[in-house]
Design a protein around this motif. Structure first.
Motif, PDB file in Angstrom:
ATOM      1  N   LEU A 142       0.814  -1.221   0.000  1.00 23.47           N
ATOM      2  CA  LEU A 142       0.000   0.000   0.000  1.00 23.47           C
ATOM      3  C   LEU A 142       0.846   1.269   0.000  1.00 23.47           C
ATOM      4  O   LEU A 142       0.575   2.218  -0.738  1.00 23.47           O
ATOM      5  CB  LEU A 142      -0.925   0.016   1.217  1.00 23.47           C
ATOM      6  CG  LEU A 142      -2.041  -1.032   1.286  1.00 23.47           C
ATOM      7  CD1 LEU A 142      -2.800  -0.889   2.587  1.00 23.47           C
ATOM      8  CD2 LEU A 142      -2.984  -0.911   0.109  1.00 23.47           C
ATOM      9  N   TRP A 184      -8.278  -0.141  13.063  1.00 25.07           N
ATOM     10  CA  TRP A 184      -7.598  -0.132  11.772  1.00 25.07           C
ATOM     11  C   TRP A 184      -7.440  -1.520  11.171  1.00 25.07           C
ATOM     12  O   TRP A 184      -7.722  -1.741   9.997  1.00 25.07           O
ATOM     13  CB  TRP A 184      -6.221   0.542  11.907  1.00 25.07           C
ATOM     14  CG  TRP A 184      -6.378   1.981  12.239  1.00 25.07           C
ATOM     15  CD1 TRP A 184      -6.105   2.608  13.428  1.00 25.07           C
ATOM     16  CD2 TRP A 184      -6.914   2.991  11.372  1.00 25.07           C
ATOM     17  NE1 TRP A 184      -6.430   3.940  13.358  1.00 25.07           N
ATOM     18  CE2 TRP A 184      -6.927   4.202  12.106  1.00 25.07           C
ATOM     19  CE3 TRP A 184      -7.382   2.993  10.064  1.00 25.07           C
ATOM     20  CZ2 TRP A 184      -7.398   5.386  11.556  1.00 25.07           C
ATOM     21  CZ3 TRP A 184      -7.851   4.178   9.520  1.00 25.07           C
ATOM     22  CH2 TRP A 184      -7.854   5.357  10.260  1.00 25.07           C
ATOM     23  N   MET A 190      -9.324  -0.070   2.844  1.00 29.00           N
ATOM     24  CA  MET A 190      -8.280   0.394   1.938  1.00 29.00           C
ATOM     25  C   MET A 190      -7.868  -0.706   0.964  1.00 29.00           C
ATOM     26  O   MET A 190      -7.572  -0.430  -0.201  1.00 29.00           O
ATOM     27  CB  MET A 190      -7.074   0.885   2.742  1.00 29.00           C
ATOM     28  CG  MET A 190      -7.365   2.109   3.588  1.00 29.00           C
ATOM     29  SD  MET A 190      -5.960   2.600   4.597  1.00 29.00           S
ATOM     30  CE  MET A 190      -4.831   3.154   3.325  1.00 29.00           C
ATOM     31  N   PHE A 198     -14.275   2.961   6.447  1.00 28.45           N
ATOM     32  CA  PHE A 198     -13.055   3.696   6.785  1.00 28.45           C
ATOM     33  C   PHE A 198     -13.368   4.825   7.764  1.00 28.45           C
ATOM     34  O   PHE A 198     -12.618   5.065   8.717  1.00 28.45           O
ATOM     35  CB  PHE A 198     -12.414   4.263   5.517  1.00 28.45           C
ATOM     36  CG  PHE A 198     -11.093   4.930   5.766  1.00 28.45           C
ATOM     37  CD1 PHE A 198      -9.928   4.179   5.847  1.00 28.45           C
ATOM     38  CD2 PHE A 198     -11.008   6.310   5.919  1.00 28.45           C
ATOM     39  CE1 PHE A 198      -8.705   4.786   6.090  1.00 28.45           C
ATOM     40  CE2 PHE A 198      -9.797   6.929   6.149  1.00 28.45           C
ATOM     41  CZ  PHE A 198      -8.637   6.166   6.237  1.00 28.45           C
TER      42      PHE A 198
END
Length: 457
Positions: free
Chosen positions: A124, A388, A396, A423
């Motif tokens: 990422l 997260w 993501m 998100f």
């Protein structure tokens, strides 16, 4: 037949989570040679083999990892929030967790070289992302391990009537957990997870029966409540904690015989944990009332709480061992990846594994002694890490897999909105959760760290 990351990416450009891609699945079939950059490489001649788990092995391992301490905090969360909001949150978070877990499985199929969140971070964000997510996932697992050591001290203080200094019980928990973490493969840890699943199931049933039998005739329970914002969001983060096993999913999938079967394992986990969470939380709250303890086993009465905690010992230890194994494996794979040592029983291979396991468990013990309040520690873990690894990053992953196609079709537009909302939820849980958990830790535990005092409820 081998497949490079570029080949796999090209095959999966038009792949959408929820729609199987037969070409991609054939490329990662367990019956063919693993991709050249698979984290464990070719195991045909190895002394130690990792990719041995069937889908139900993985499912039971995930249940043992997920249904442990989280279930013990849910009744107190219901007491704070009320029945209706709690059911809504449990079902809602379960659905989101199911979806984000599925996305993680699809991301692993797309990029088979990924073994950890650190590997995903490199894909990422480059090398910096690799280091940030590697240490983030490592700290996450270590904090989860520390919550199990903390519960171990509460457990033995309850059973023994505070038979010795709480720090001593913490050291015993450290030693027992370290010994349990010595096997190097998930296949062996799976055997222990069967015991863990049985243990927590029996312990919660005993607790529900004991509380129901001992309950007064008139217990007032609230459909809805009016708690302060800090108390309400602290309870929300305790529910979030019950669905934060995603950090280990890449590692689990990497040790499956056929990664394509992961959705079956995930379904097995979500159906089992959601059912147990709702039944346990509602029954215990119904009969224990607004003053229910956390961990919930402490509400079963002086005698039966000792029985319940005794039955829960395997879960408290083994579920922590699973997280300890995952944390140790992250470091071990990074140390020996691509080396023959990965598949040998040499002194350097075994010795490094033992040293890594001991190191992470010692750190977990230090954290447990420093933040000795159960709900506060769970809230901090959920806010800082779970937000997260279970929600933000999977959203993501979906956006990365579908880059350039966000408005290609109505379904893509819908899923783009869904993942952006997820998100946003992750950002809210992290920011607000850190505030309320930090405030609670400051108010309640500053004088109880590193003490011999009894922490049983």
């Amino acid at each position: 037949m081998t497949t490079t990351p570029r080949d796999v990416e090209a095959l999966a450009v038009h792949h959408e989570p929820g729609v199987p891609d037969d070409t991609l699945e054939k490329k990662v079939s367990a019956n063919e040679s693993p991709p050249a950059d698979d984290p464990f490489g070719n195991e045909e001649c190895g002394e130690v083999k990792y990719r041995v788990m069937k889908w139900w092995h993985c499912g039971i391992l995930m249940i043992a990892e997920n249904i442990s301490l989280g279930i013990l905090s849910l009744p107190s969360a219901v007491a704070t929030l009320g029945i209706v909001p709690s059911i809504f949150l449990i079902l809602g978070l379960s659905g989101i967790s199911w979806y984000t877990g599925y996305v993680i499985g699809q991301f692993k199929l797309r990029y088979p070289q990924i073994h950890s969140m650190g590997d995903a971070g490199e894909l990422l964000f480059g090398r910096i992302g690799r280091e940030i997510l590697f240490f983030g996932q490592l700290l996450f697992c270590i904090f989860l391990m520390s919550s199990h050591i903390l519960t171990f001290t509460v457990l033995f203080n309850t059973i023994t009537g505070h038979g010795t200094c709480t720090i001593v019980f913490g050291v015993v928990g450290l030693v027992v957990s370290f010994i349990g973490a010595l096997p190097r493969t998930m296949g062996k840890v799976y055997i222990m997870s069967l015991v863990s699943c049985t243990s927590i199931t029996i312990a919660t049933i005993v607790t529900m029966v004991a509380i129901a039998v001992q309950a007064p005739d008139h217990i007032e329970v609230d459909i809805t409540t009016h708690p302060s914002f800090a108390n309400a969001f602290l309870a929300v983060t305790n529910i979030v904690f019950a669905f934060i096993a995603h950090v280990a999913f890449f590692g689990f999938i990497s040790e499956m015989e056929d990664p394509r079967d992961f959705p079956k394992s995930l379904a097995m986990l979500q159906v089992m944990d959601t059912t147990m969470y709702i039944v346990t939380a509602m029954v215990i709250y119904r009969y224990a009332g607004p003053d229910v303890a956390s961990p919930a086993l402490s509400s079963a009465g002086p005698l039966m709480s000792k029985v319940a905690y005794g039955l829960a010992i395997p879960t408290v230890v083994i579920a922590g061992v699973v997280f300890g194994h995952v944390a140790s494996k992250y470091i071990y794979v990074r140390l020996w990846r691509g080396s023959p040592q990965m598949h040998t029983n040499s002194l350097s291979a075994v010795g490094s594994w033992v040293a890594i396991a001991l190191g992470v468990w010692v750190i977990a013990w230090v954290i447990a002694e420093s933040i000795p309040v159960f709900n506060d520690l769970l809230s901090l873990i959920s806010s800082l890490f779970g937000s997260w690894f279970s929600y933000g990053l999977p959203a993501m992953f979906w956006l990365v897999m579908n880059k350039g196609q966000y408005t290609a079709s109505p379904s893509k537009i819908f899923l783009t909105i869904v993942n952006l909302v997820i998100f946003g939820i992750a950002c809210a849980i992290c920011g607000l959760g850190l505030y309320v958990s930090g405030k609670s830790i400051h108010d309640s535990s500053s004088s109880s760290s590193w003490t011999c005092a009894n922490n049983a409820i």
